[in-house]
Design an enzyme around this catalytic site. Structure first.
Site, PDB file in Angstrom:
ATOM      1  N   GLY A 110       0.836  -1.186   0.000  1.00  0.00           N
ATOM      2  CA  GLY A 110       0.000   0.000   0.000  1.00  0.00           C
ATOM      3  C   GLY A 110       0.875   1.242   0.000  1.00  0.00           C
ATOM      4  O   GLY A 110       2.087   1.183   0.184  1.00  0.00           O
TER       5      GLY A 110
ATOM      6  N   VAL B 199       4.521   6.785  -3.602  1.00  0.00           N
ATOM      7  CA  VAL B 199       5.926   6.643  -3.986  1.00  0.00           C
ATOM      8  C   VAL B 199       6.840   6.958  -2.802  1.00  0.00           C
ATOM      9  O   VAL B 199       6.553   7.852  -1.999  1.00  0.00           O
ATOM     10  CB  VAL B 199       6.269   7.553  -5.187  1.00  0.00           C
ATOM     11  CG1 VAL B 199       6.020   9.021  -4.853  1.00  0.00           C
ATOM     12  CG2 VAL B 199       7.715   7.360  -5.637  1.00  0.00           C
TER      13      VAL B 199
ATOM     14  N   TYR C  98      11.301   6.547  -1.416  1.00  0.00           N
ATOM     15  CA  TYR C  98      12.695   6.454  -1.830  1.00  0.00           C
ATOM     16  C   TYR C  98      13.487   5.704  -0.774  1.00  0.00           C
ATOM     17  O   TYR C  98      13.305   5.938   0.431  1.00  0.00           O
ATOM     18  CB  TYR C  98      13.260   7.870  -1.988  1.00  0.00           C
ATOM     19  CG  TYR C  98      14.738   7.954  -2.318  1.00  0.00           C
ATOM     20  CD1 TYR C  98      15.245   7.414  -3.499  1.00  0.00           C
ATOM     21  CD2 TYR C  98      15.618   8.607  -1.451  1.00  0.00           C
ATOM     22  CE1 TYR C  98      16.590   7.507  -3.798  1.00  0.00           C
ATOM     23  CE2 TYR C  98      16.969   8.710  -1.759  1.00  0.00           C
ATOM     24  CZ  TYR C  98      17.453   8.157  -2.934  1.00  0.00           C
ATOM     25  OH  TYR C  98      18.787   8.252  -3.236  1.00  0.00           O
ATOM     26  N   HIS C  99      14.325   4.765  -1.212  1.00  0.00           N
ATOM     27  CA  HIS C  99      15.222   4.048  -0.308  1.00  0.00           C
ATOM     28  C   HIS C  99      16.663   4.309  -0.746  1.00  0.00           C
ATOM     29  O   HIS C  99      16.939   4.418  -1.944  1.00  0.00           O
ATOM     30  CB  HIS C  99      14.966   2.539  -0.350  1.00  0.00           C
ATOM     31  CG  HIS C  99      13.580   2.143   0.038  1.00  0.00           C
ATOM     32  ND1 HIS C  99      13.026   2.456   1.261  1.00  0.00           N
ATOM     33  CD2 HIS C  99      12.634   1.434  -0.634  1.00  0.00           C
ATOM     34  CE1 HIS C  99      11.801   1.967   1.329  1.00  0.00           C
ATOM     35  NE2 HIS C  99      11.536   1.347   0.196  1.00  0.00           N
TER      36      HIS C  99
ATOM     37  N   GLY D  28       6.977  -3.279   4.754  1.00  0.00           N
ATOM     38  CA  GLY D  28       7.142  -2.861   6.142  1.00  0.00           C
ATOM     39  C   GLY D  28       7.407  -1.386   6.334  1.00  0.00           C
ATOM     40  O   GLY D  28       6.603  -0.547   5.935  1.00  0.00           O
ATOM     41  N   PHE D  29       8.580  -1.055   6.923  1.00  0.00           N
ATOM     42  CA  PHE D  29       8.843   0.333   7.320  1.00  0.00           C
ATOM     43  C   PHE D  29      10.241   0.752   6.901  1.00  0.00           C
ATOM     44  O   PHE D  29      11.127  -0.072   6.669  1.00  0.00           O
ATOM     45  CB  PHE D  29       8.685   0.492   8.840  1.00  0.00           C
ATOM     46  CG  PHE D  29       9.609  -0.388   9.654  1.00  0.00           C
ATOM     47  CD1 PHE D  29      10.906   0.015   9.952  1.00  0.00           C
ATOM     48  CD2 PHE D  29       9.166  -1.613  10.140  1.00  0.00           C
ATOM     49  CE1 PHE D  29      11.748  -0.798  10.701  1.00  0.00           C
ATOM     50  CE2 PHE D  29      10.009  -2.430  10.895  1.00  0.00           C
ATOM     51  CZ  PHE D  29      11.297  -2.024  11.178  1.00  0.00           C
TER      52      PHE D  29
ATOM     53  N   CYS E  48       5.438   9.844  -0.385  1.00  0.00           N
ATOM     54  CA  CYS E  48       4.179   9.312   0.161  1.00  0.00           C
ATOM     55  C   CYS E  48       2.971  10.108  -0.300  1.00  0.00           C
ATOM     56  O   CYS E  48       1.894  10.022   0.307  1.00  0.00           O
ATOM     57  CB  CYS E  48       4.240   9.248   1.693  1.00  0.00           C
ATOM     58  SG  CYS E  48       5.614   8.270   2.335  1.00  0.00           S
TER      59      CYS E  48
END
Length: 220
Positions: A79, A82, A84-85, A158-159, A176
């Site tokens: 869910g 968009v 960014y990691h 997850g987070f 987000c």
């Protein structure tokens, strides 16, 4: 109400590519759908720079043309919008069987937020929830994002907690889908903080919040 204490396998990785991690999550989730007796898992890691869009995410929140992008982009089943990691951001992927906890997705999201709020508290930082949104804020800046996928009450995704990342990658998106709230990192308050030290605190708080027996493993 917890029925009994569960075992949770803690799998720590330094930096792991997004596609490999996604494949691992899907495998672990499917194994637990097929055999509910298997232990839960918490994966903690960092990713190379990558943008991900949740199921149904609005592509207008990308500030660049994805067909001509130099950035790695993936649309996935979680869910949310968009995000960014990148290195310096601690990402956690719990693979939990919610039959043993509480079959309520709102409850699960609030528990993940609580893990992160307790982590900030251990450093003297007052993390907060923001009504109407998912995640954790610190003095008006969003420092943690959450996006999940649950199949037959087995979780994945997850987070992410911004510990000490290069925040410039967030400038190319509307994080987000939230236009008017800036992104922050713990390093803005604690310049010397590192993901290495935060990992153990997140694992401890996760074990406390979900009442699990955390078992370190070398491989899954």
């Amino acid at each position: 109400m917890f029925l009994r204490q569960r075992r949770c396998l803690l799998y720590n990785q330094e930096v792991m590519c997004y596609v490999e991690t996604l494949r691992l999550q899907r495998q672990l989730q499917m194994e637990r759908i097929n055999d509910v007796r298997l232990d839960d898992v918490l994966i903690l890691l960092e990713h190379p720079p990558v943008y991900t869009l949740g199921q149904g995410a609005n592509p207008e929140f990308l500030k660049f043309d994805p067909s001509k992008s130099q950035y790695e982009i993936h649309r996935v089943e979680r869910g949310g919008e968009v995000t960014y990691h990148c290195p310096g951001q601690l990402v956690g992927y719990p693979i939990l069987n919610l039959h043993y906890y509480c079959k309520d997705l709102h409850w699960y999201l609030r528990q993940l937020e609580e893990v992160l709020i307790l982590t900030l508290k251990s450093y003297g930082l007052a993390g907060e929830r923001n009504p109407g949104f998912t995640g954790v804020w610190l003095e008006g800046r969003k420092v943690a994002a959450i996006g999940i996928k649950v199949s037959r009450w087995i979780t994945m995704h997850g987070f992410s907690l911004n510990v000490c990342p290069d925040l410039r990658g967030f400038q190319h998106i509307v994080p987000c889908g939230i236009v008017d709230k800036p992104v922050g990192s713990l390093a803005q308050w604690l310049p010397s903080i590192t993901c290495s030290e935060v990992r153990s605190q997140v694992a401890k708080n996760f074990a406390d919040v979900f009442n699990v027996d955390m078992i370190n493993v070398e491989s899954l």
